[in-house]
Design an enzyme around this catalytic site. Structure first.
Site, PDB file in Angstrom:
ATOM      1  CE  LYS A 115      -4.364  -1.825   1.491  1.00  0.00           C
ATOM      2  NZ  LYS A 115      -5.576  -1.717   2.285  1.00  0.00           N
ATOM      3  CE  LYS A 197      -6.991  -8.254  -0.777  1.00  0.00           C
ATOM      4  NZ  LYS A 197      -8.213  -7.938  -0.048  1.00  0.00           N
ATOM      5  CE  LYS A 200     -13.958  -3.211   1.865  1.00  0.00           C
ATOM      6  NZ  LYS A 200     -12.875  -2.645   2.673  1.00  0.00           N
TER       7      LYS A 200
END
Ligand code: ATP
Ligand code: LTN
Length: 340
Positions: A115, A197, A200
């Site tokens: 991230k 994966k 969202k």
């Protein structure tokens, strides 16, 4: 009397909840509400602000996620459903745990590496510290079991290490939690790219099937799902697109792998995609119907979340007071904290 098994899990109010969140986590949460369990489920808004959020949208998403959890079968009579920031003990215990967590442990977290790579120097200190706040969530309720998807395995291992370190330094204080990760459905992949994966935060509109997507949108997304150039339909992890579709099908219908393979013998990918789409549409129908009811009644949602926060506070404040006493925090003016 046998004491109850305590369960805790959390979900971020960011973006739209998708079938990965549902199959990997939320559906398990509902199933774990049994007589001998005490379940705590929280919408983790403090985790959400580790990356920039629009304030209005964050509040709206927090309420939407809570309503989806109710619609997915979380029963506020049997479980404690609450919003993380409504219980201040989470942030307070996180600070204490920060001070017993070696910096080096956090530098090894792959989620932070992924991230933060996108934001480089701009990544917040909160993003780095994310797993410690997650440990605080779990330890405040002395949870034995933590139902999560596969991607949270490393964070759970870190939580266990932090717990054992705290207990060694200050005496047995916290229960060492265990992850509960399903064999099937713990890692649902993106429909556009089955090597990633389902998430969202992906921009591609065809990446995730959201829990509130209308049936025609669900059908269209499956129709466009990436597969491969072969033709036979079987569970083969080296063919991630077809494997993912079959896994989603299996998770929604509850069939065995053999039954599914037999059902699709001699059929094509078009048939498979249509069948999976129908299984998902049918599987989500009750949730979507219940969501429509909850979303029309904000007062009921307020009442559930107010009650949940009050019940969570009772447990969390007690654990926090114990942790503070052990660490030697405060003047000890109240009797209880002076007693050794
Ligand atoms: P995302 O990356 O999709 O934005 P997230 O990993 O940031 O989600 P949450 O929304 O808080 O985090 O995840 C809630 C739960 O859903 C967690 O237990 C997580 O492990 C699980 N989960 C997330 N994505 C998947 C997936 N693709 N398959 C199975 N479980 C998943
Ligand atoms: N980090 C989790 C969300 C989360 C969580 C928790 C999960 C926050 N606190 C406590 C289990 C227990 C994620 O899915 N990204």
């Amino acid at each position: 009397m046998v004491s109850k098994v305590r369960v805790l899990s959390g979900i971020q109010p960011t973006g739209n909840l998708h079938i990965g969140n549902y199959l990997g986590a939320v559906r398990q949460w509902a199933a774990m509400q049994e007589d001998n369990t005490e379940c705590y489920y929280c919408v983790v808004d403090l985790h959400a602000i580790t990356v920039p959020q629009d304030p209005k949208e964050l509040r709206a998403k927090t309420r939407e996620v809570a309503a989806i959890l109710l619609a997915a079968g979380i029963d506020p009579k049997r479980s404690v459903l609450f919003v993380q920031s409504d219980v201040t003990a989470h942030a307070e215990l996180a600070w204490i745990l920060n001070c017993v967590t070696p910096f080096g442990w956090l530098t090894r977290m792959t989620q932070f590496k992924d991230k933060s790579a996108r934001q480089q120097e701009g990544a917040s200190a909160g993003l780095f510290d994310y797993p410690v706040l997650m440990a605080a969530d779990i330890l405040l309720y002395q949870a034995h079991k933590v139902p999560v998807g596969e991607d949270q395995k490393q964070h759970l291992e870190l939580t266990r290490d932090i717990t054992m370190r705290f207990n060694r330094l200050f005496g047995e204080t916290f229960t060492v939690p265990e992850p509960r990760i399903l064999e099937i459905g713990a890692r649902i992949m993106g429909l556009d790219d089955p090597t990633k994966k389902m998430s969202k935060s992906e921009a591609n509109a065809n990446h995730a099937v959201n829990l509130l997507d209308p049936p025609d949108v669900i059908r269209r997304k499956f129709q466009r799902a990436t597969t491969d150039s072969l033709t036979d339909i079987r569970f083969d992890e080296n063919r991630p697109g077809v494997f993912n579709l079959l896994t989603i099908c299996q998770s929604f219908t509850g069939e065995t792998q053999e039954a599914i393979v037999t059902r699709f013998a001699g059929k094509g990918y078009g048939d498979l995609k249509r069948a999976v789409a129908e299984a998902v549409v049918e599987g989500l129908r009750p949730l979507q119907e219940r969501y429509a009811v909850y979303s029309k009644d904000p007062a009921q949602l307020d009442a559930v979340l107010r009650d949940g926060a009050a019940r969570a506070r009772v447990v969390a404040d007690k654990t926090l007071a114990d942790a503070k006493r052990r660490v030697g925090l405060g003047a000890g003016a109240d009797q209880e904290s002076r007693v050794q």
